[in-house]
Design an enzyme around this catalytic site. Structure first.
Site, PDB file in Angstrom:
ATOM      1  N   TRP A 152       0.861  -1.191   0.000  1.00  0.00           N
ATOM      2  CA  TRP A 152       0.000   0.000   0.000  1.00  0.00           C
ATOM      3  C   TRP A 152       0.888   1.228   0.000  1.00  0.00           C
ATOM      4  CZ3 TRP A 152      -2.136   2.636   4.822  1.00  0.00           C
ATOM      5  CH2 TRP A 152      -3.097   3.600   4.489  1.00  0.00           C
ATOM      6  N   ASP A 233      -1.048  -5.944   9.251  1.00  0.00           N
ATOM      7  CA  ASP A 233      -2.031  -4.933   8.853  1.00  0.00           C
ATOM      8  C   ASP A 233      -3.249  -5.692   8.338  1.00  0.00           C
ATOM      9  OD1 ASP A 233      -3.512  -2.830   7.935  1.00  0.00           O
ATOM     10  OD2 ASP A 233      -2.069  -2.141   6.440  1.00  0.00           O
ATOM     11  N   LYS A 269     -13.533  -0.974   5.460  1.00  0.00           N
ATOM     12  CA  LYS A 269     -14.022  -1.840   4.379  1.00  0.00           C
ATOM     13  C   LYS A 269     -15.091  -2.812   4.871  1.00  0.00           C
ATOM     14  CE  LYS A 269     -10.845  -0.190   1.534  1.00  0.00           C
ATOM     15  NZ  LYS A 269      -9.999   0.602   2.434  1.00  0.00           N
TER      16      LYS A 269
END
Length: 420
Positions: A152, A233, A269
């Site tokens: 990311w 993560d 999300k």
């Protein structure tokens, strides 16, 4: 009289010059212009009514619209009806939320729950920042973190601003459009003993390529052999496979094998709470006494950052996680979101094959989560935008959430004309 007028005129001119000098020497005169958000700007400027935006990192329904989960609506209504006060949360947040977030991540029977230091955070980004700052201040080894290549885009910035240096380890093979497992294990073994490694728990962003459970087991063994520290993560728990337990496999397996990990969680999300900015950061400690000391230092870090986190979104998430009926409804909804993503992957692959493409598009369906690496080059992505009004990042990553039943056919035609 004339000389007096000339003197006044000269003084006025000098004053104007001084003002001009002051203006040109503004405090912020040397601040550079940051890069534009090219995808969003280009998409908005395109007048074509069938344009497609595959750059958005948020879920969309099959009509291409933002989606609020029904369980979230119900939980929010309950929170509002409760007429709770607006007092500050504690430094580490709303306890009903952090306790349930820990159970969701580690499992209700996890040994970690009794020796955990956890804080609510400003979504997943905030969790990473708190974790980075804690490691920069307290990690006994090198203040360096290894992140996958690619990762990311914000990972490197967050950790550098936290005070850590950033290195990369092999992760993605561009030739095979798959996991570079051999390279990954090689780099884990080559890193100095006791290094920090960041792992994407599931739905790797940006590639959508995840290790299998068996590969995770080999990764764990290599990590343990070198005494590395693991920071996970987990931004997509439940959203990747549709199962919150399956998506937490790596996190729970590492803990089971004796790793005292760090974990960043996000509820953007999987609950669609993007704008509420709800997340959590936790550290698994040796015992409850150590967890108490670590918790005190986490509070010392959080206090000057933002004092305490917002309460509304945390109350919504807590309501869902702690109310059995809402929790079961949410599990169904998060699976429905995951299933829609999986279905769009299959439809894109099928459409490309029906068009006569001889390329192997199996990576589209073997990858998982919101994003997919198509294997298209930057030049091919430029053609998609300029000739077909399909917008995404130049590295070939697309947000599968932007694909719908209506636009998947046109998207496949565009990719076929560009790639063959």
């Amino acid at each position: 009289m004339l000389s007096s007028l000339r003197l006044a005129s000269r003084r006025a001119a000098t004053a104007r010059q001084h003002i001009a000098v002051v203006r040109s020497a503004s405090t912020w005169a040397n601040v550079p212009q940051g890069p534009p958000v090219r995808i969003t700007e280009a998409f908005k400027a395109d007048s074509f009514d069938k344009k497609i935006n595959l750059g958005v990192g948020a879920y969309r329904d099959d009509a291409g619209k933002p989606y609020v989960l029904p369980s979230v609506r119900k939980a929010e209504e309950k929170v509002i009806a409760s007429r709770l006060n607006k007092e500050y949360a504690g430094i580490t947040g709303v306890p009903e939320f952090t306790k349930s977030a820990a159970v969701l991540a580690y499992g209700k029977d996890s040994s970690a729950l009794g020796r955990l230091a956890i804080t609510q955070s400003i979504s997943g980004t905030g969790a990473l920042r708190i974790g980075g700052a804690f490691l920069a201040r307290h990690f006994p080894g090198a203040k360096k973190i290894y992140v996958p290549q690619p990762s990311w885009a914000n990972h490197a910035a967050v950790f550098k601003d936290s005070g850590l240096s950033v290195e990369t380890y092999a992760y993605y093979n561009k030739e095979t459009i798959a996991l570079d497992f051999e390279g990954l294990i090689r780099d884990v073994k080559a890193a100095p003993e006791g290094s920090i490694f960041l792992w994407h728990a599931c739905a790797h962003n940006p590639t959508g390529v995840d290790p299998t459970p068996e590969q995770w087991k080999e990764i764990e063994a290599a990590v343990k052999a070198k005494g590395h520290f693991s920071f996970f993560d987990m931004a997509y728990q439940g959203f990747a496979s549709g199962s919150v337990d399956r998506d937490a496999f790596a996190v729970r397996y590492f803990v089971e094998k004796g790793h005292n990990i760090a974990l960043a969680q996000s509820f953007a999300k999987n609950m669609g709470l993007y704008g509420e900015r709800i997340g959590a950061f936790s550290l698994v400690c040796a015992d409850a006494a150590e967890a108490k000391r670590v918790d005190s230092q986490v509070k010392i870090l959080v206090r000057p950052l933002y004092s305490n986190p917002p309460i509304h979104g945390a109350r919504i998430a807590a309501e869902i996680l702690n109310t059995p009926e809402l929790y079961e409804e949410w599990l169904v909804e998060v699976k429905e979101m995951a299933d829609r993503i999986i279905t769009m992957r299959a439809l894109l692959k099928d459409n490309l094959e029906k068009l006569g493409s001889k390329r192997d598009w199996s990576h589209i369906t073997s990858q998982i989560g919101m994003f997919a690496y198509t294997g298209l080059s930057p030049e091919e992505m430029d053609r998609l935008a300029k000739e077909f009004s399909v917008y995404a990042t130049r590295d070939g990553r697309i947000s599968v959430a932007g694909i719908t039943s209506e636009n998947v056919g046109r998207l496949a035609e565009a990719i076929f004309k560009v790639k063959g």
